[in-house]
Design an enzyme around this catalytic site. Structure first.
Site, PDB file in Angstrom:
ATOM      1  N   GLU A  31       0.820  -1.067  -0.024  1.00 43.57           N
ATOM      2  CA  GLU A  31      -0.124  -0.142   0.058  1.00 43.57           C
ATOM      3  C   GLU A  31       0.881   1.142  -0.045  1.00 43.57           C
ATOM      4  O   GLU A  31       1.738   1.368   0.931  1.00 43.57           O
ATOM      5  CB  GLU A  31      -0.774   0.109   1.183  1.00 43.57           C
ATOM      6  CG  GLU A  31      -1.914   1.256   1.256  1.00 43.57           C
ATOM      7  CD  GLU A  31      -2.649   1.305   2.434  1.00 43.57           C
ATOM      8  OE1 GLU A  31      -2.688   0.310   3.113  1.00 43.57           O
ATOM      9  OE2 GLU A  31      -3.607   2.149   2.183  1.00 43.57           O
ATOM     10  N   LYS A  36       4.251   0.329   9.996  1.00 41.92           N
ATOM     11  CA  LYS A  36       4.387   1.366   9.273  1.00 41.92           C
ATOM     12  C   LYS A  36       3.844   2.548  10.094  1.00 41.92           C
ATOM     13  O   LYS A  36       4.460   3.679   9.997  1.00 41.92           O
ATOM     14  CB  LYS A  36       3.581   1.280   7.877  1.00 41.92           C
ATOM     15  CG  LYS A  36       4.423   1.149   6.813  1.00 41.92           C
ATOM     16  CD  LYS A  36       3.427   1.321   5.467  1.00 41.92           C
ATOM     17  CE  LYS A  36       3.335  -0.041   5.011  1.00 41.92           C
ATOM     18  NZ  LYS A  36       2.442   0.059   3.792  1.00 41.92           N
ATOM     19  N   ARG A  75       4.970 -12.899   9.553  1.00 43.17           N
ATOM     20  CA  ARG A  75       5.761 -11.792   9.337  1.00 43.17           C
ATOM     21  C   ARG A  75       7.436 -11.675   9.971  1.00 43.17           C
ATOM     22  O   ARG A  75       7.439 -12.233  11.045  1.00 43.17           O
ATOM     23  CB  ARG A  75       4.963 -10.315   9.650  1.00 43.17           C
ATOM     24  CG  ARG A  75       4.727 -10.425  10.903  1.00 43.17           C
ATOM     25  CD  ARG A  75       3.525  -9.159  11.228  1.00 43.17           C
ATOM     26  NE  ARG A  75       3.911  -7.781  10.887  1.00 43.17           N
ATOM     27  CZ  ARG A  75       3.352  -7.288   9.849  1.00 43.17           C
ATOM     28  NH1 ARG A  75       2.388  -7.626   9.445  1.00 43.17           N
ATOM     29  NH2 ARG A  75       3.840  -6.034   9.564  1.00 43.17           N
TER      30      ARG A  75
HETATM   31  P1  ATP Z   1       0.032  -1.623   6.654  1.00 43.48           P
HETATM   32  O1  ATP Z   1      -0.405  -1.732   8.292  1.00 43.48           O
HETATM   33  O2  ATP Z   1      -0.120  -0.184   6.202  1.00 43.48           O
HETATM   34  O3  ATP Z   1      -0.986  -2.692   6.010  1.00 43.48           O
HETATM   35  P2  ATP Z   1       1.920  -3.435   6.241  1.00 43.48           P
HETATM   36  O4  ATP Z   1       3.177  -3.431   6.557  1.00 43.48           O
HETATM   37  O5  ATP Z   1       1.149  -4.612   6.090  1.00 43.48           O
HETATM   38  O6  ATP Z   1       1.375  -1.986   6.616  1.00 43.48           O
HETATM   39  P3  ATP Z   1       1.762  -3.240   2.957  1.00 43.48           P
HETATM   40  O7  ATP Z   1       2.108  -2.269   2.319  1.00 43.48           O
HETATM   41  O8  ATP Z   1       0.109  -3.789   3.263  1.00 43.48           O
HETATM   42  O9  ATP Z   1       2.134  -2.970   4.494  1.00 43.48           O
HETATM   43  O10 ATP Z   1       2.558  -4.598   2.942  1.00 43.48           O
HETATM   44  C1  ATP Z   1       2.947  -5.154   1.635  1.00 43.48           C
HETATM   45  C2  ATP Z   1       3.189  -6.710   1.832  1.00 43.48           C
HETATM   46  O11 ATP Z   1       4.369  -6.859   2.743  1.00 43.48           O
HETATM   47  C3  ATP Z   1       2.041  -7.351   2.433  1.00 43.48           C
HETATM   48  O12 ATP Z   1       1.913  -8.749   1.771  1.00 43.48           O
HETATM   49  C4  ATP Z   1       2.409  -7.642   3.702  1.00 43.48           C
HETATM   50  O13 ATP Z   1       1.836  -8.777   4.348  1.00 43.48           O
HETATM   51  C5  ATP Z   1       3.834  -7.727   3.519  1.00 43.48           C
HETATM   52  N1  ATP Z   1       4.892  -7.340   4.829  1.00 43.48           N
HETATM   53  C6  ATP Z   1       4.324  -6.315   5.544  1.00 43.48           C
HETATM   54  N2  ATP Z   1       5.195  -6.187   6.660  1.00 43.48           N
HETATM   55  C7  ATP Z   1       5.941  -7.373   6.683  1.00 43.48           C
HETATM   56  C8  ATP Z   1       6.800  -8.028   7.698  1.00 43.48           C
HETATM   57  N3  ATP Z   1       7.280  -7.330   8.661  1.00 43.48           N
HETATM   58  N4  ATP Z   1       7.160  -9.328   7.262  1.00 43.48           N
HETATM   59  C9  ATP Z   1       7.015  -9.930   6.053  1.00 43.48           C
HETATM   60  N5  ATP Z   1       6.074  -9.103   5.257  1.00 43.48           N
HETATM   61  C10 ATP Z   1       5.618  -8.032   5.633  1.00 43.48           C
END
Ligand code: ATP
Ligand code: MG
Length: 567
Positions: free
Chosen positions: A37, A272, A262
Site C-alpha cells: 500500500e 508502518k 511476518r
Molecule cells: P499496513 O499496516 O499499512 O497494511 P503493511 O506493513 O502490512 O502495513 P503493506 O504495504 O500492506 O504494509 O505490505 C505489503 C506486503 O508486505 C504485504 O503482503 C504484507 O503482508 C508484507 N509485509 C508487511 N510487513 C511485513 C513483515 N514485517 N514481514 C513480512 N512481510 C511483511
C-alpha cells in the site's frame, strides 16, 4: 521468543508450490505478486515478502507482479509509489511490464459488487459505524442482523448507485456482504465491502467517492491478474474465508491464499504506523535515516542488496511468529562486505604521533593490500611521513594488564609501515590529557616485519597527518534500547524506549588520501573499525562524510559458538 540460526531455514511455501507443480494445479504456472500500500516506505519486513514472492516465481520460471494496493486515499501518495518502485528495483527485482494498481480496477470491482447485489449477496446498510460495531457481537456472543439487511435488490441497487453519485456523506451508509451474523469468524459477519470517502485519490482524483475495502479488492485483484499463490502475512489468516467467499460467489478464477509469519527484528519496529510517527515527529531525520529499518535507510547506511537478500533466505519462512535478532542482519552485511569492500585506514579520534628519528620532509609511499580476502583486488600506496595520527584509544599512559597496544616505552607495529616505540608523552598542562606522542621508528622493519624476528603484540592503523583528509563519521547504534520495543504496557509508549545515543557524530576524523574521490554510496572497511559507506545525502566535494554500516564485532558468530558449546 525464538531467534533463528544462521543456516538457511526451511520455507514451507516452497514445498506447497512444488506440490502444486506436481499435481499440475494451475497448469504448471507460478504467478505471485508483491502488493504494497503506498502509505509509507518499504522496510526490511517488506523485503522478506519481496524476496519470497519474486524468489519463488524466479526459481519456478514463473512471474511476479508489483501491485499497489491503493484503496484508501487518505494516506496514499505518489511519493510512496516512487520510493517503493525504486526500493524493489534496488533489491534486484524486476516486474517487467507487470506494474499494476488496484485503483485501475475500480470500475471492474464496481461491476463485480453490482453482481453480488443482484444475487442478493450484498446490501446497503444505513446503521451508523457505532451501531454496526454493536450489532457485530463478540467472540463469545453472536451478532444481530441489521434492520436494513433485507432491503430489496432494487432498493439496494438504487441506494448503492446514489452512494457512487455522491448523494450521501461519509459514514451515512456502507455496502455489506450478506454472509452470516452468527459466524464464529467475526470477519464473516456481513463485512463491509464499500464505504463512502469524500477524499480525492492520488490517481483517480475525484472520480470516486466510494472505495472498496481491502478484503473485497485484494482477492479480486489477484483473480484479475491470474495470480496462483497469494502470499500474505499471518494476520490475514482469518480473512481467508472471506477471500474465498467473494471469489466463489462471483464464480471467478480462484487463487490460493497462503499466510506466513511476518518478520520481526530486535531493537527496532516494523510497523508502518510507528515508523510514520518517528518520521513525522522528528525522532529521525526522515524515512531514509540510516537508523531506520527501511530499505532506503539501510541503503544509505551501506547495506547491499545481496546482504538483505541473503538475510531473507536465512531467516526462512514459517507459520509461527518469531523475532529475529538484529545481530543476524548485521552478520549478513558483514559477510557480504568482507568479500567486496576495499580496506582503507581511517582514524576516528586522532592522536598526534611524531616520529622523532624520521627525516623531516621525507614521504614514503608504502604498499597496502586492498583486500586480504581477495588478492585480485590489488594494492594501493599509502603515504608515510614524520607526523602521523593514530587512534586515541590505541594508547594508554598507564596501561592495565591486558592492554597490548601502545604505551610509554612499548613497541607496536603500524600496519604496512614500521615498528614504532613510544619515547615520550606530551600532556596538556591544565587537564593532563595526552595531546601528543613522541616515538622512534625502526627503519629495518619497513612493511611491518622485523628481520631479527622481534615480536610486537599489536598492529595499529594510522594516517599521515600532512596527507590525510578530514572527514565526518557518523556512528550508529540500535534505534531502541529495548529488544522488543513493540511489547510495551498500555500506559507506556514505544517511543519511551528510543536509544538517546543511537547517533554519534565525530567531526575531526582523518582518512587516508586514497578516499579523495570516493563516490557517494561506496563502501569500505576501515581497518579494525568496521564497514563504512560514503554518505549519499550530506556528502559533498568539500565535506567527506561516512556512515558506519556495522562494526567488525560479530555478535552472531559469538552466539553460534556458545550454542555449539552448549550442544
Ligand atoms: P499496513 O499496516 O499499512 O497494511 P503493511 O506493513 O502490512 O502495513 P503493506 O504495504 O500492506 O504494509 O505490505 C505489503 C506486503 O508486505 C504485504 O503482503 C504484507 O503482508 C508484507 N509485509 C508487511 N510487513 C511485513 C513483515 N514485517 N514481514 C513480512 N512481510 C511483511
Ligand atoms: Mg498491509
Amino acid at each position: 521468543m525464538t531467534v533463528t540460526d544462521s543456516t538457511p531455514a526451511p520455507n514451507f511455501i516452497r514445498n506447497i508450490i512444488a506440490e502444486d507443480l506436481k499435481t499440475n494445479k494451475y497448469g504448471g504456472r507460478v504467478h505471485t505478486r508483491f502488493p504494497p500500500e503506498p502509505n509509507g516506505y518499504l522496510h526490511i519486513g517488506h523485503a522478506k515478502s519481496i524476496c519470497l514472492n519474486f524468489g519463488l516465481a524466479a526459481e519456478n520460471k514463473g512471474l511476479c507482479n508489483v501491485r499497489f494496493d491503493d484503496t484508501d486515499p487518505s494516506k496514499e501518495e505518489i511519493e510512496y509509489v516512487e520510493s517503493i518502485k525504486s526500493d524493489v528495483r534496488w533489491l534486484g527485482f524486476d516486474w517487467e511490464d507487470r506494474l499494476f494498481f488496484a485503483s485501475d480496477y475500480f470500475e471492474q470491482l464496481y461491476q463485480y459488487v453490482i453482481q453480488l447485489i443482484q444475487a442478493g449477496k450484498a446490501y446497503v446498510d444505513s446503521l451508523s459505524a457505532d451501531e454496526i460495531r454493536e450489532y457485530r457481537g463478540t467472540l463469545i456472543e453472536s451478532g444481530r442482523e441489521s434492520p436494513y439487511r433485507n432491503r430489496s435488490i432494487e432498493e439496494n441497487l438504487d441506494l448503492f448507485g446514489r452512494m457512487r453519485a455522491g448523494e450521501f456523506e461519509g459514514g451515512a451508509q456502507v455496502l455489506r456482504a450478506k454472509i452470516d451474523m452468527a459466524s464464529p469468524n467475526l470477519l464473516m459477519r456481513d463485512p463491509t465491502l464499500y464505504r463512502i470517502k469524500k477524499v480525492p485519490h492520488y490517481r483517480t482524483g475525484n472520480k470516486w467517492c466510494i472505495y472498496p475495502m481491502y478484503d473485497f479488492t485484494h482477492c479480486l485483484s489477484d483473480s484479475i491478474e491470474g495470480i496462483t499463490h497469494s502470499i500474505c502475512t499471518l494476520e490475514f489468516e482469518n480473512n481467508r474465508p472471506l477471500y474465498d467467499w467473494v471469489l466463489d460467489e462471483l464464480k471467478v478464477y480462484h487463487p490460493q491464499q497462503i499466510e506466513f509469519a511476518r518478520l520481526n527484528l530486535t531493537y527496532t519496529v516494523l510497523s508502518k504506523r510507528k515508523l510514520v510517527e518517528l518520521v513525522e515527529h522528528g525522532y529521525v531525520s526522515g524515512w531514509n535515516d540510516p537508523r531506520m529499518p527501511t530499505i532506503s535507510g539501510l541503503r544509505r547506511r551501506g547495506y547491499t542488496p545481496e546482504s538483505i537478500r541473503n538475510f531473507c533466505e536465512r531467516i526462512g519462512v514459517a507459520k509461527r511468529d518469531s523475532i529475529v535478532g538484529m545481530a543476524l542482519l548485521e552478520y549478513s552485511v558483514r559477510e557480504d562486505l568482507n568479500k567486496r569492500a576495499p580496506r582503507v585506514m581511517g582514524v576516528l579520534r586522532p592522536l598526534r604521533v611524531i616520529i622523532d628519528n624520521y627525516p623531516e620532509g621525507q614521504v614514503e609511499e608504502l604498499e597496502a593490500l586492498n583486500n586480504p580476502e581477495d588478492p585480485g583486488m590489488g594494492t594501493r600506496k599509502v603515504p608515510f611521513s614524520r607526523v602521523l595520527y593514530i587512534e586515541q584509544e590505541d594508547f594508554q599512559e598507564d596501561p592495565p594488564k591486558k592492554f597490548f597496544r601502545l604505551a610509554p616505552g612499548r613497541e607496536v607495529r603500524l600496519r604496512y609501515a614500521y615498528f614504532i616505540k613510544c619515547e615520550k608523552v606530551v600532556n596538556d598542562e591544565k587537564t593532563g590529557e595526552v595531546v601528543e606522542l613522541h616515538c622512534t621508528y625502526d627503519p629495518e622493519t619497513r612493511g611491518g616485519d622485523s628481520p631479527d624476528g622481534r615480536k610486537v603484540k599489536a598492529t595499529l592503523h594510522w594516517v599521515s597527518a600532512a596527507h590525510a583528509l578530514e572527514a565526518e563519521v557518523r556512528l550508529y547504534d540500535h534505534l531502541f534500547l529495548k529488544a522488543n520495543p513493540s511489547d510495551v504496557k498500555d500506559d507506556d509508549d514505544f517511543k519511551n524506549h528510543l536509544n538517546p545515543n543511537s547517533l554519534e557524530t565525530l567531526t575531526f576524523c582523518r582518512v587516508e588520501p586514497s578516499l579523495k574521490c570516493a563516490a557517494p554510496g561506496s563502501r569500505y572497511q576501515f581497518e579494525r573499525l568496521g564497514y563504512f559507506c560514503v554518505e549519499s545525502v550530506d556528502s559533498s566535494d568539500e565535506a567527506l562524510v561516512f556512515n558506519r554500516t556495522v562494526t567488525l564485532r560479530d555478535q552472531w558468530a559469538k552466539i553460534l559458538k556458545t550454542q555449539a558449546k552448549k550442544r
